[in-house]
Write a protein that holds these residues in place. Structure first.
Motif, PDB file in Angstrom:
ATOM      1  N   GLU C  48      -2.917   8.403   9.536  1.00  0.00           N
ATOM      2  CA  GLU C  48      -1.743   8.449   8.252  1.00  0.00           C
ATOM      3  C   GLU C  48      -1.679  10.179   8.317  1.00  0.00           C
ATOM      4  OE1 GLU C  48       0.315   6.169   8.669  1.00  0.00           O
ATOM      5  OE2 GLU C  48      -0.732   4.413   8.938  1.00  0.00           O
ATOM      6  N   GLN C 312       3.013  12.917   3.243  1.00  0.00           N
ATOM      7  CA  GLN C 312       3.653  11.321   2.767  1.00  0.00           C
ATOM      8  C   GLN C 312       3.754  10.437   3.315  1.00  0.00           C
ATOM      9  OE1 GLN C 312       7.097  12.504   4.129  1.00  0.00           O
ATOM     10  NE2 GLN C 312       7.646  10.820   4.581  1.00  0.00           N
ATOM     11  N   VAL C 313       3.111  10.572   3.965  1.00  0.00           N
ATOM     12  CA  VAL C 313       3.558   8.990   4.870  1.00  0.00           C
ATOM     13  C   VAL C 313       2.256   8.354   4.679  1.00  0.00           C
ATOM     14  CG1 VAL C 313       2.738   7.887   7.259  1.00  0.00           C
ATOM     15  CG2 VAL C 313       4.281   9.583   7.445  1.00  0.00           C
ATOM     16  N   GLN C 315       0.702   8.601   1.759  1.00  0.00           N
ATOM     17  CA  GLN C 315       1.341   8.218   0.598  1.00  0.00           C
ATOM     18  C   GLN C 315       2.105   7.151   0.745  1.00  0.00           C
ATOM     19  OE1 GLN C 315       3.705   9.126  -3.527  1.00  0.00           O
ATOM     20  NE2 GLN C 315       2.989  11.605  -2.359  1.00  0.00           N
ATOM     21  N   THR C 316       2.719   7.156   1.586  1.00  0.00           N
ATOM     22  CA  THR C 316       3.899   5.517   1.817  1.00  0.00           C
ATOM     23  C   THR C 316       3.226   4.511   1.697  1.00  0.00           C
ATOM     24  OG1 THR C 316       4.918   6.858   3.561  1.00  0.00           O
ATOM     25  CG2 THR C 316       5.821   6.493   1.724  1.00  0.00           C
ATOM     26  N   PHE C 317       1.755   4.217   3.219  1.00  0.00           N
ATOM     27  CA  PHE C 317       2.150   3.305   4.169  1.00  0.00           C
ATOM     28  C   PHE C 317       0.509   3.302   2.985  1.00  0.00           C
ATOM     29  CE2 PHE C 317       4.461   4.463   6.905  1.00  0.00           C
ATOM     30  CZ  PHE C 317       4.826   3.620   7.479  1.00  0.00           C
ATOM     31  N   VAL C 318      -0.211   3.681   2.684  1.00  0.00           N
ATOM     32  CA  VAL C 318      -2.304   3.934   2.274  1.00  0.00           C
ATOM     33  C   VAL C 318      -1.895   3.760   0.775  1.00  0.00           C
ATOM     34  CG1 VAL C 318      -3.978   4.039   2.988  1.00  0.00           C
ATOM     35  CG2 VAL C 318      -2.390   5.095   4.257  1.00  0.00           C
ATOM     36  N   HIS C 319      -0.595   4.604   0.141  1.00  0.00           N
ATOM     37  CA  HIS C 319      -0.850   4.727  -1.396  1.00  0.00           C
ATOM     38  C   HIS C 319      -2.242   5.826  -1.631  1.00  0.00           C
ATOM     39  CE1 HIS C 319       1.636   4.361  -4.406  1.00  0.00           C
ATOM     40  NE2 HIS C 319       0.430   4.558  -5.312  1.00  0.00           N
ATOM     41  N   PRO C 321      -2.911   9.486  -3.757  1.00  0.00           N
ATOM     42  CA  PRO C 321      -2.080   9.224  -4.260  1.00  0.00           C
ATOM     43  C   PRO C 321      -1.637  11.588  -4.117  1.00  0.00           C
ATOM     44  CG  PRO C 321      -3.950   9.552  -5.326  1.00  0.00           C
ATOM     45  CD  PRO C 321      -4.406   8.630  -4.062  1.00  0.00           C
ATOM     46  N   ASN C 322      -0.689  11.883  -4.496  1.00  0.00           N
ATOM     47  CA  ASN C 322       0.189  12.786  -4.398  1.00  0.00           C
ATOM     48  C   ASN C 322      -0.598  13.925  -4.268  1.00  0.00           C
ATOM     49  OD1 ASN C 322       1.318  15.720  -4.335  1.00  0.00           O
ATOM     50  ND2 ASN C 322       3.289  14.378  -3.198  1.00  0.00           N
TER      51      ASN C 322
END
Lengths: 307, 359, 361
Positions: C48, C312-313, C315-319, C321-322
């Protein structure tokens, strides 16, 4: 104005000055060696989490400070390897180090959010530390005394010792220092690691004394003020000490002005002041003849002995 | 919240279809997907933490019927647009944007995805598929102000603000008015630190206020640092956004907690049921969106009673701290006797009430 | 036996291309290990982070809009870099550019006309250039290092921005939030050109890269810039004094940063406290990673943008952390910075005890 008021105000100034003074003292040594490390903020952040986590886990604040020191030095060593051994650009590497410090501290720190530790208190007996007058001298955390002793020691080291002379020589003219036989790279490694170690301690001051908790990016840009302070001080330890307290007084004045309802200037003006003053002082010093107060000649430049 | 991999996705769908479903309309095999964008890290123990707690409560309440995704540390700049767009494209049907600075970005992405519903926290612009929601935090501040008025011996109270925005202004006004209601001599010293989060500056500002004679210090910034200082100094303060008593067991009188769970649960349920409409929510103590934490055991009985009276008054709708007469700092009458300030006026307020000392 | 570094006469062209690629691959492998160690799906996270932004057509415009300001600023910085004049304050000039455009917008709020947008761009670029001229004055007249002065001015500009949006330029209809009024239609460029998903900034970046290529390789000025970088103590090159080069490179970089600031303002549609995003700092890294060459800068800008979008991808897909995404970006930068060595040096394995201790002894 009562005595208590003045003492309280001084205590505030001393508290907010200390981490900036520490970080700037470390950076002063780094820059004296001819290297500019813009990663102060990152190294401080590594120190905040190292100091906090170790103190929390072991209950021993001294161990916390030790690990913060080592962690800061370790972060600086990454910078040193890249810049000194692999010839990477100092500015870019310093900025990358800041990104690294923010990321690493946030990652480790996510396990330590919402936890408090006991603040590290004055090392002096309570009778002195809590005395309504003497606390202005004895009522501070060990960081405060360390910072003042450190900057005095650095001043003595740079100006009065032979090793300090070599450090300056390396920063002013690395090629001649090299030709006389000084190990330029090794000296710079030591300076950079020292700067990182002190930045780590400065970070620990945030998470162990000023607000004994950990939170992401809790240094809130003090690393950049520390860089400004080194400039402001004209690369001299004595002026660094005075300048740090001057910055601290400015910050406290802003708060006092606001709290008493007399802002005088917009608050943004207060906040911009340290940077503006640093540049003005730099311009005044630089326009004079002579070497005093000017940037080390090799600052930021790579050392290329055979090219 | 689980990791979102394709494998997990299959598992989640399987699990959801095996569970007894909530509501008649939730019969789809796939869980209803809800997205969140957060300003800070979920571990900030403040604003974002409270929203994330609301998200988890909503997830727990709705079981397998929902699947949530969140993105933290989203800057309030143009980069919020692709993140919102991504969440919409991933099939999130309802997206919560939890900070004021996402307002224009939400509206822009909402135009591109008319089928996706958006909710923007603390904003004031709506569209057919964009709701706004906020809390009447100032009701909590009326409670803490009441306590401060009772507790303060010096009659001078400190207040630490972030920026001069309506939410902060109405907070310090509510706080001061409530404190004056129990002690008319109360003066509030206000310091704006120009940041939501800067523990060192918050500490220094708290120290400054204490030095100027404040013996109770309230905060509208995000870190527990001021409380820690109050603890050290032997004065009092309040938690902000969450119960912060463990940071300062003696100094922490109580805290205003932001409770977002019920709103999230209700809105997700409405979206699943197809009854979601664009609305403007402004919930308070009555709706359970603002909660006052347990009082410090050391808090005197009459202070507790006075505070409880305010809470009960809000619950019953019989009390409003913004009831006239209200004077501004210059002494001009702003709200006439018997009149109340409407939420519309509060939402844009930029003046301080009499008794607040500010720069 | 020990490793020895030997300076190449010419920077290795093969290494120039190869090392960044190798660094990325190395970091990917490291990433899989790190992410797995942290309990995430390592291969998926790395996928990702690096591939989704490239392979998913939908993410291209996100990459483009992140890359555009980075490239525009970095192009401006690259000239100075070649002359070894370091402008660290591009973030400040970027903010001043936005302030200039917002000022024009403030005055022209109720007006329409084709001239408004060009005027915003012009004022933004001029303000950016003027802001960069301050370090130029300080350097040429007082001998103040531009590294330090330009950095200091970043923080001054942040306060100026804060003052303007909380005070004189606050949106009267903005519910007293610290922000300016939204730009009107007459003040906005389309978010994407011809509905293609290409943000206007990317086109500007592309044209800019071509112009800078011509400047660097075909003009006397470009030659002088490089010459002064090679031998800073010589006084004049092709009619340009060394002070003249300082002025020109700083002001050009300031103008480019200002331009990026204006374009980014038009993306965000108003100035607010969230406006300063650090593009000016990241662009320094971009210009150096791109070896201060227009083509390199363009590629480096895209690569950096990919890591942002990928972070950012992921973060949203695999979570992930930032913080991990940021850490990862830093490691990638370290790797690329380190690999620079291989461009300029070759590694020799010597079996005899060397009398010289290597390049950096």
């Amino acid at each position: 104005m009562t005595m208590t008021f003045i003492i309280d105000a001084l205590v505030t100034v001393i508290g907010i000055t200390t981490p900036i003074l520490l970080a700037a003292s470390g950076e002063l040594v780094v820059e004296k060696s001819g290297v500019i490390n813009l990663g102060v903020e990152g190294m401080m952040l590594v120190g905040t989490i190292a100091g906090f986590a170790v103190t929390f886990e072991t209950g021993n604040p001294w161990l916390g400070i030790l690990v913060a020191t080592l962690a800061g030095a370790a972060a600086a060593t990454i910078f040193a390897v890249l810049v000194l051994s692999l010839g990477a650009n100092q500015v870019a590497t310093g900025l990358a180090l800041t990104i690294f410090g923010i990321g690493l501290s946030s990652l480790i720190g996510s396990n330590y959010v919402g936890i408090a530790i006991d603040p590290l208190e004055s090392p002096f007996p309570d009778a002195l530390a809590n005395d309504s007058f003497w606390r202005v001298i004895f009522g501070h955390s060990p960081f405060v005394y360390f910072a003042i002793l450190l900057v005095l020691a650095i001043g003595w080291f740079i100006n009065k010792t032979r090793a300090g002379l070599v450090l300056r020589a390396v920063g002013e003219n690395d090629l001649s220092a090299h030709s006389i036989g000084y190990p330029v790279i090794a000296i710079r490694y030591a300076a950079v690691a020292f700067g990182g170690a002190i930045a780590g301690i400065a970070g620990a001051d945030f998470s162990m004394v000023i607000s004994p908790l950990w939170a992401e990016q809790m240094t809130a840009g003090r690393g950049w003020i520390a860089l400004a302070l080194v400039v402001f001080a004209g690369w001299r330890a004595g002026r660094l000490l005075a300048g740090a307290y001057f910055f601290g007084v400015l910050m406290a004045l802003e708060l006092y002005a606001k709290a008493s309802g007399h802002a005088i200037f917009p608050s943004q003006f207060w906040a911009a002041m340290p940077y503006l003053i640093a540049v003005i002082v730099l311009a005044l010093i630089s326009s004079r003849d002579g070497k005093d107060g000017k940037a080390p000649a090799c600052l930021g430049k790579p050392f290329i002995p055979n090219g | 919240m689980t990791k979102f991999t394709r494998r997990d996705f299959v598992k989640a769908v399987g699990a959801a279809s095996a569970l007894p479903l909530l509501g008649a309309s939730a019969q789809a095999a796939e869980p209803f997907k809800v997205g969140f964008i957060f300003l800070g890290p979920v571990g900030d123990y403040g604003w974002t933490w409270a929203h994330d707690k609301g998200r988890r409560e909503m997830e727990a309440a709705l079981g397998g019927a929902v699947k949530t995704t969140y993105v933290e540390n989203v800057k309030e700049d143009a980069s919020a647009i692709p993140i919102l767009r991504d969440l919409a494209r991933q099939g999130n049907k309802l997206i919560f944007a939890t900070s004021f600075g996402y307002m224009d970005q939400v509206l822009e992405v909402a135009k591109e995805f008319p089928d996706v519903k958006f909710e923007h926290c603390t904003g004031f612009k709506r569209a057919a598929n964009v709701s706004t929601y906020n809390s009447r935090f100032h009701e909590g501040r009326a409670v803490t102000g009441t306590i401060a008025g009772k507790v303060s011996k010096s009659g001078v109270i400190g207040y630490l603000g972030s920026f001069k925005i309506p939410e902060v202004v109405m907070g310090v006004n509510a706080f001061t008015l409530a404190a004056q209601a129990v002690n008319p001599k109360i003066q509030t010293k206000l310091v704006m630190i120009d940041s939501w989060f800067d523990p060192a500056k918050e500490t220094a500002a708290t120290e400054t206020l204490a030095n100027l004679g404040c013996d109770v210090i309230a905060t509208h910034t995000d870190s527990p640092a001021p409380l820690q200082f109050c603890q050290k100094k032997g004065i009092f303060g309040f938690g902000q956004g969450a119960d912060m008593s463990k940071f300062a067991p003696k100094a922490h009188l109580t805290a205003i907690e932001d409770i977002w769970g019920p709103h999230y649960t209700a809105r997700v349920k409405a979206a699943i049921a197809g009854t979601w409409k664009s609305e403007d929510f402004w919930d308070g103590i009555k709706e359970g969106a603002v909660k006052v934490s347990a009082y410090n055991a050391s808090l005197a009985k009459d202070a507790q009673d006075a505070a409880n009276k305010v809470i009960e008054g809000y619950k019953a709708g019989s009390y409003d701290v913004f009831t006239g007469p209200i004077y501004d700092q210059s002494g001009a009458l702003k709200v006439k006797e018997g009149q109340k300030m409407g939420l519309g006026d509060l939402a844009t307020i930029d003046w301080y009430v009499k008794g607040i000392q500010s720069a | 036996m020990r490793l020895r570094l030997e300076k190449r006469l010419e920077p290795s062209r093969a290494m120039l291309v190869l090392t960044p690629v190798l660094s990325v691959i190395a970091i990917m492998l490291l990433g899989i290990i790190i992410f797995d160690g942290l309990g995430y799906d390592g291969p998926q996270a790395v996928w990702e982070l690096f591939f989704t932004p490239v392979l998913d057509v939908y993410k291209w415009r996100d990459v483009a809009s992140k890359a555009a300001p980075l490239i525009i600023i970095a192009l401006g910085l690259s000239l100075g870099n070649q002359a070894k004049i370091w402008n660290i304050g591009a973030e400040g000039q970027y903010i001043l550019g936005a302030i200039g455009a917002a000022g024009v917008a403030f005055v022209t709020q109720s007006m329409t006309g084709f001239w408004i947008i060009p005027l915003m761009i012009l004022v933004g670029m001029v303000l950016g250039a003027i802001y960069a001229a301050v370090p130029a004055v300080l350097r040429t007249r007082y001998g103040v290092s531009e590294v330090l002065s330009s950095l200091m001015f970043v923080y001054v500009s942040l306060q100026l921005l804060s003052y303007l949006i909380t005070g004189p330029w606050k949106d009267p209809d903005g519910h007293n939030f610290p922000q300016t009024a939204q730009l009107t239609d007459a003040q906005l460029l389309p978010h994407e050109l011809w509905d293609s998903g290409i943000p206007p900034g990317l086109l500007v970046a592309l044209i800019g890269a071509v112009i800078f290529y011509i400047i660097v390789s075909r003009t006397v000025f470009g030659f002088s810039v490089r010459a002064i970088g090679e031998a800073p103590h010589a006084a004049r090159y092709g009619g340009f004094s060394s002070n003249g080069i300082v002025w020109a490179t700083l002001m050009i970089s300031g103008a480019m940063a200002g331009l990026a600031g204006v374009l980014e303002l038009m993306q965000l549609t108003r100035l607010n406290l969230g406006y300063p995003s650090g593009y000016g700092f990241t662009a320094i890294i971009v210009s150096l990673l791109g070896r201060s060459h227009p083509v390199g800068v363009f590629i480096a800008g895209i690569v950096l943008a990919i890591t942002y979008v990928g972070g950012q991808v992921a973060q949203t897909f695999v979570h992930v952390p930032n913080a991990t995404a940021g850490l990862f970006q830093a490691l990638l930068l370290f790797a690329i910075l380190a690999s620079d060595l291989l461009v300029r040096y070759r590694i020799r394995i010597s079996t005899t005890s060397p009398s010289t201790k290597g390049a950096h002894s």
